[in-house]
Every structure is written in structure tokens, then in C-alpha cells.
Scaffold this motif. Structure first.
Motif, mmCIF file in Angstrom:
data_model
loop_
_atom_site.group_PDB
_atom_site.id
_atom_site.type_symbol
_atom_site.label_atom_id
_atom_site.label_comp_id
_atom_site.label_asym_id
_atom_site.label_seq_id
_atom_site.Cartn_x
_atom_site.Cartn_y
_atom_site.Cartn_z
ATOM 1 N N VAL A 131 0.790 -1.333 0.007
ATOM 2 C CA VAL A 131 0.130 0.028 0.040
ATOM 3 C C VAL A 131 0.746 1.161 0.026
ATOM 4 O O VAL A 131 0.693 2.091 -0.787
ATOM 5 N N LYS A 132 1.613 1.359 0.936
ATOM 6 C CA LYS A 132 2.547 2.464 1.147
ATOM 7 C C LYS A 132 3.774 1.793 1.648
ATOM 8 O O LYS A 132 4.145 0.802 2.288
ATOM 9 N N PRO A 133 5.052 2.601 2.052
ATOM 10 C CA PRO A 133 6.237 1.988 2.569
ATOM 11 C C PRO A 133 5.864 1.674 4.021
ATOM 12 O O PRO A 133 5.332 2.319 4.744
ATOM 13 N N GLY A 134 6.169 0.403 4.277
ATOM 14 C CA GLY A 134 5.842 -0.108 5.658
ATOM 15 C C GLY A 134 4.431 -0.612 5.793
ATOM 16 O O GLY A 134 4.257 -1.157 6.982
ATOM 17 N N VAL A 135 3.498 -0.530 4.995
ATOM 18 C CA VAL A 135 2.133 -1.013 5.168
ATOM 19 C C VAL A 135 1.688 -1.840 3.917
ATOM 20 O O VAL A 135 2.047 -1.415 2.685
ATOM 21 N N ILE A 136 0.992 -3.024 4.173
ATOM 22 C CA ILE A 136 0.685 -4.142 3.015
ATOM 23 C C ILE A 136 -0.922 -4.409 3.281
ATOM 24 O O ILE A 136 -1.188 -4.387 4.614
ATOM 25 N N ASP A 137 -1.482 -4.749 2.346
ATOM 26 C CA ASP A 137 -2.932 -5.637 2.393
ATOM 27 C C ASP A 137 -2.683 -6.873 2.197
ATOM 28 O O ASP A 137 -1.922 -7.415 1.246
ATOM 29 N N LEU A 138 -3.096 -7.744 3.277
ATOM 30 C CA LEU A 138 -3.188 -9.058 3.094
ATOM 31 C C LEU A 138 -4.626 -9.553 2.844
ATOM 32 O O LEU A 138 -5.564 -9.439 3.579
ATOM 33 N N ARG A 139 -4.827 -10.254 1.572
ATOM 34 C CA ARG A 139 -5.881 -10.686 1.032
ATOM 35 C C ARG A 139 -5.961 -12.259 1.096
ATOM 36 O O ARG A 139 -5.278 -12.928 0.643
ATOM 37 N N LEU A 140 -7.073 -12.564 2.073
ATOM 38 C CA LEU A 140 -7.028 -14.040 2.101
ATOM 39 C C LEU A 140 -8.291 -14.375 1.360
ATOM 40 O O LEU A 140 -9.584 -14.040 1.613
ATOM 41 N N VAL A 141 -8.285 -15.451 0.289
ATOM 42 C CA VAL A 141 -9.327 -15.976 -0.444
ATOM 43 C C VAL A 141 -9.615 -17.129 -0.009
ATOM 44 O O VAL A 141 -9.041 -18.287 0.379
ATOM 45 N N GLY A 142 -11.016 -17.579 0.503
ATOM 46 C CA GLY A 142 -11.480 -18.502 1.151
ATOM 47 C C GLY A 142 -11.665 -19.839 0.185
ATOM 48 O O GLY A 142 -11.736 -20.901 0.752
ATOM 49 N N PHE A 143 -11.824 -19.613 -1.182
ATOM 50 C CA PHE A 143 -12.203 -20.672 -1.812
ATOM 51 C C PHE A 143 -11.816 -20.339 -3.432
ATOM 52 O O PHE A 143 -11.317 -19.197 -3.566
ATOM 53 N N ASP A 144 -11.669 -21.377 -4.231
ATOM 54 C CA ASP A 144 -11.394 -21.235 -5.624
ATOM 55 C C ASP A 144 -12.365 -20.303 -6.503
ATOM 56 O O ASP A 144 -13.272 -20.875 -6.897
ATOM 57 N N VAL A 145 -12.058 -19.060 -6.545
ATOM 58 C CA VAL A 145 -13.055 -18.105 -7.130
ATOM 59 C C VAL A 145 -13.187 -18.352 -8.753
ATOM 60 O O VAL A 145 -13.790 -18.040 -9.149
ATOM 61 N N LEU A 146 -11.927 -18.925 -9.268
ATOM 62 C CA LEU A 146 -12.004 -19.190 -10.622
ATOM 63 C C LEU A 146 -12.772 -20.437 -11.109
ATOM 64 O O LEU A 146 -12.960 -20.662 -12.172
ATOM 65 N N ARG A 147 -12.957 -21.255 -10.095
ATOM 66 C CA ARG A 147 -13.855 -22.703 -10.542
ATOM 67 C C ARG A 147 -15.386 -22.216 -11.203
ATOM 68 O O ARG A 147 -15.899 -22.864 -11.990
ATOM 69 N N LYS A 148 -16.183 -21.180 -10.560
ATOM 70 C CA LYS A 148 -17.104 -20.473 -10.939
ATOM 71 C C LYS A 148 -17.196 -19.209 -10.732
ATOM 72 O O LYS A 148 -17.471 -18.540 -9.673
#
Length: 458
Positions: A131-148
Motif C-alpha cells: 500500500v505504502k512504505p511499511g504497510v501492506i494489504d493481506l488478502r485471504l481468499v476462502g475458496f477457488d473463485v476461478l472454478r465458478k
């Protein structure tokens, strides 16, 4: 008998809930995530955050001031410090949280431990975005979104921006021609390349943009969208006549820009421009997007005369790719196969195509031609696409980044209907009028009478 009844009273609902959860996880993963996966993964994250970060090597030694404060107030053991965690924000596909990195850490450290975090918190995937120096976004995906594939509700909008597919991190892949002016899309038969092209055309059909097509398969891919196309060439001979017209249109636009650059003493600085987007809106020509389907057909030759025509067309395509952006002319080159053996100018043309999309291909050389020069590690991902996953592709750009995407299903009838209803948006370009495709007139259906006529008695 009493024990059996009690067992049925307790075990029956439990078995029904377990079976329902298993069915939802297999058939409706989004529902399963919202009801079961989200609470469980949130509890795991909250309960094990510090220990997981320490096990992954994402903690640092506490500062001397922190050590003194802990020793002065409590007798607890001074533990290493993990990245500071922000508020957990649940989504329909996973979780998002913002981390403030500890001193001495970088986003690559967290990205290297993404697989460990995925297993520790029981999610499908973990993605890290600075996001900026020293800060990140952690995105957790719960399931396979590309299956459907289900596109997000909120999609970016704007001129020459088309949300065309879903990324594996559950965000939309937007084809932005202002940022990435030219693209190369490869894919074998039944790989989903045509579906990707449909989404691009229907997305641009709703915008004030001129659409031009070259389809050397006798027009079978682009002819259904003829109502919205400003020009269409269906064989190499017509393409050889259309490309010089586009070159002339590009040169006329450069003359317009240069005339605007005849700088007068009273011309404000903000009106001095080097492309059409700096021109006043009433003087700005409409953008043109050129779709070339089966580009290999333009390279193939059978006689000496065909070879001369081929060289001229390839040269014109390279000129459009090199100079078209400033004139508002953008290229979308598509094909099943693209390699240096196509002939002179193939690699030079590819070098001008910044955006790369590679569906399932029949040979590794095509994947290398699409992605090898910008993201070599993406070649293996493109070669691993199975035939049972149409629409799945690997995208890359000049920055070296790449990811997997999948386009949602869009029928040819729906795409053609969108182009028909937006035909009035096709701009009037006199130079392209001779190449305007003929659109068959649809029969007008007369409405059925409300009252059925009754025969009169004789």
C-alpha cells in the motif's frame, strides 16, 4: 429403544448439518464460506496470529524501550514483535486486513510465507499487496473463485476501461487501453479466447469508441458484431486495403496534434499536448480499437506476390503499434499461434504489445512468445492450464507481474444483441465508410391482436 431415540434426536440434525455443509462446500463454495469458512478462519487468525507470525519468521526482536516497559509492569516473557494487525474486514470471497510491517521487514518477506499462512489459517490462497512504505494489504481468499466465476458487484468504469475477467485474488481484471494501449491474446481452439474477445467488444460497444475488425476466418468471429463495427475485413486482401486507411487516419490525427502545437504566446501550458487526450473535447477525434483475429493468417504466404503484401501489412501493423497510442488508435492482436517462424516482423510486432494474455496453447513456444520476455515464471503456469478449464488464462505486463484470470460465460447471442442495441454509438468516420459491414435488417414482428377476430355468420 430410549437410547436409540436419543441418538437419532442428536445425531440426525448433526448428520444433516454435516451433509449440508459438505454439499455447500462442493456445489456452492460462496455459501459455505459465508456460513462456515468465514467464522472458522477468523477465529483461527485471531487465536494464532502471533504464534503463526513467529513460526513463519515474520517477527523481530522488541525494542529496548518495550523490553524495559514489560519488565517494569509485568513478569511476562518478552516475546518477538509481529507486524501490527489492523481491523479484519470480511468479504464475500475471503478476508482482508492491513499490516504495518515491523522495522527491517519488507513485503517480499510476507509474500514468501504466503503458503504457510494459507495452511495455518485454513484458506484457499493468501495474496500480498503493498500500500505504502511499511504497510501492506493481506488478502485471504476462502475458496477457488476461478472454478465458478462471479464478477464483483463494484467494477471500475471509464472510457476505454473494460472489466473482462476475474483474477485469482477475487479482484476484477480491467483492460485499460489508456494504460496498456496494445495487447496480444493467444489461445488454442476451445481455450476461451473467443469469450475473452466477446467481453472486450461488448464492453467497448457501450462506449463512444470506433471498433475496427480484421477477421481472416471469413468473418465468423467478428461478423456477429457487425452492427457496432465501423469497419470489417474478412480476408487478407481486404485487410491489405484497410490498414493503409488506418495509417492515413493516424497521420491526419498527428497533423491535428501538430497544428495544436503551433504554440502562440498566449497559449496556456495546459493546452500544449503530445496526444489526442490533451486536445479540447470538441476537437478530439474518437478513439479507435483495432481487433485482429487469427493474426497468423496475415503472415502466411503462398506466392511471391503474397509475400510482398504480407510485408506491407506487417509493416503497417508495426507502425500502428509504435505510433498509434498518441493518435488514439489501439491494437488487440489475437491468434492461436504466434512465433518468430511466422516471418519477418513477428518479434518486432510483439515487442510493441504491452499487455499479454495467454490461454491454453498447444505448444510451449507460443506461451514463451507471449510471456517469456516479461514473466518467465508465468510460462509454466500457462502450460499447466487444462482443457477442462476454458476461459482460464495467464496475464502479464511489462512490469513483470502476472496472475491467473478467468472470463465469465457470455453467449454469442447476448454479445451480438448488445452490439445491435448500441449500434447508434458507432461514430461516423468517413475514411472507414467503404469498409462498413453490411448489417442484415431484422424482421419486425407485428404484435398479436388483443382480441381474436371471430368469423361472422353468413
Amino acid at each position: 429403544m430410549t437410547d436409540l431415540a436419543a441418538l437419532l434426536e442428536v445425531g440426525g440434525p448433526v448428520a444433516a448439518l454435516g451433509g449440508g455443509a459438505a454439499y455447500a462446500r462442493a456445489r456452492h463454495p460462496g455459501v459455505y464460506w459465508s456460513t462456515v469458512g468465514l467464522p472458522v478462519s477468523t477465529a483461527r487468525l485471531l487465536g494464532s496470529y502471533s504464534s503463526v507470525m513467529e513460526a513463519c519468521g515474520l517477527t523481530v526482536a522488541p525494542s529496548r524501550l518495550r523490553v524495559l516497559a514489560v519488565k517494569a509492569t509485568t513478569r511476562r516473557e518478552v516475546r518477538p514483535v509481529p507486524p501490527r494487525r489492523g481491523i479484519i474486514r470480511p468479504t464475500t470471497t475471503g478476508l482482508r486486513l492491513r499490516l504495518r510491517l515491523a522495522p527491517g521487514q519488507e513485503p517480499a518477506d510476507v509474500a514468501a510465507s504466503a503458503e504457510r499462512l494459507r495452511h495455518a489459517w485454513g484458506v484457499h490462497a493468501v495474496y500480498v499487496t503493498p500500500v505504502k512504505p511499511g504497510v501492506i494489504d493481506l488478502r485471504l481468499v476462502g475458496f477457488d473463485v476461478l472454478r465458478k466465476v462471479r464478477m464483483p458487484r463494484k467494477l471500475p468504469a471509464g472510457l476505454l476501461k473494460v472489466p473482462v475477467a476475474l483474477r485469482e485474488d477475487a479482484t476484477a481484471f480491467v483492460r485499460d487501453y489508456r494504460t496498456v494501449p496494445h495487447g496480444l491474446t493467444l489461445g488454442a481452439t476451445l481455450s476461451g479466447k473467443s469469450m475473452y474477445l466477446r467481453h472486450l467488444i461488448t464492453g467497448l460497444a457501450r462506449q463512444p469508441v470506433a471498433l475496427v475488425g480484421i477477421d481472416c476466418k471469413r468473418g465468423v468471429e467478428l461478423a456477429p458484431f457487425a452492427a457496432r463495427l465501423s469497419a470489417l475485413a474478412t480476408d487478407p486482401e481486404q485487410a491489405a486495403a484497410l490498414l493503409p486507411v488506418l495509417i492515413e487516419e493516424m497521420e491526419d490525427r498527428y497533423d491535428l496534434i501538430k497544428a495544436r502545437q503551433g504554440i502562440a504566446p498566449d497559449t496556456p501550458d495546459e493546452e500544449i499536448t503530445s496526444d489526442i487526450w490533451g486536445l479540447p473535447e470538441h476537437e478530439r477525434p474518437v478513439p479507435v480499437v483495432l481487433f485482429v483475429d487469427e493474426v497468423a493468417e496475415l503472415f502466411l504466404v503462398a506466392t511471391k506476390k503474397d509475400e510482398q503484401r504480407r510485408d506491407e501489412m506487417v509493416t503497417q501493423l508495426i507502425r500502428l503499434a509504435q505510433l498509434g497510442r498518441a493518435a488514439g488508435i489501439y491494437l488487440e492482436i489475437c491468434g492461436q499461434r504466434f512465433g518468430a517462424e511466422l516471418g519477418k516482423g513477428a518479434t518486432m510486432l510483439r515487442a510493441q504489445l504491452t499487455g499479454r494474455v495467454c490461454h491454453r496453447v498447444n505448444d510451449e513456444a507460443s506461451a514463451k512468445m507471449a510471456l517469456g520476455d516479461i514473466a518467465p515464471e508465468a510460462v509454466a503456469a500457462a502450460c499447466a492450464i487444462a482443457p477442462e478449464q476454458p476461459g482460464l488464462a495467464v496475464i502479464g505486463d511489462a512490469s513483470g507481474g502476472w496472475s491467473r484470470v478467468r472470463t465469465p460465460y457470455l453467449s454469442l447471442a447476448e454479445a451480438a444483441e448488445t452490439c445491435h442495441t448500441s449500434a447508434h454509438l458507432a461514430p461516423d468516420l468517413p475514411a472507414l465508410q467503404p469498409f462498413r459491414p453490411a448489417v442484415p435488417v431484422r424482421p419486425v414482428k407485428s404484435p398479436a391482436p388483443v382480441v381474436r377476430p371471430q368469423p361472422t355468420a353468413g
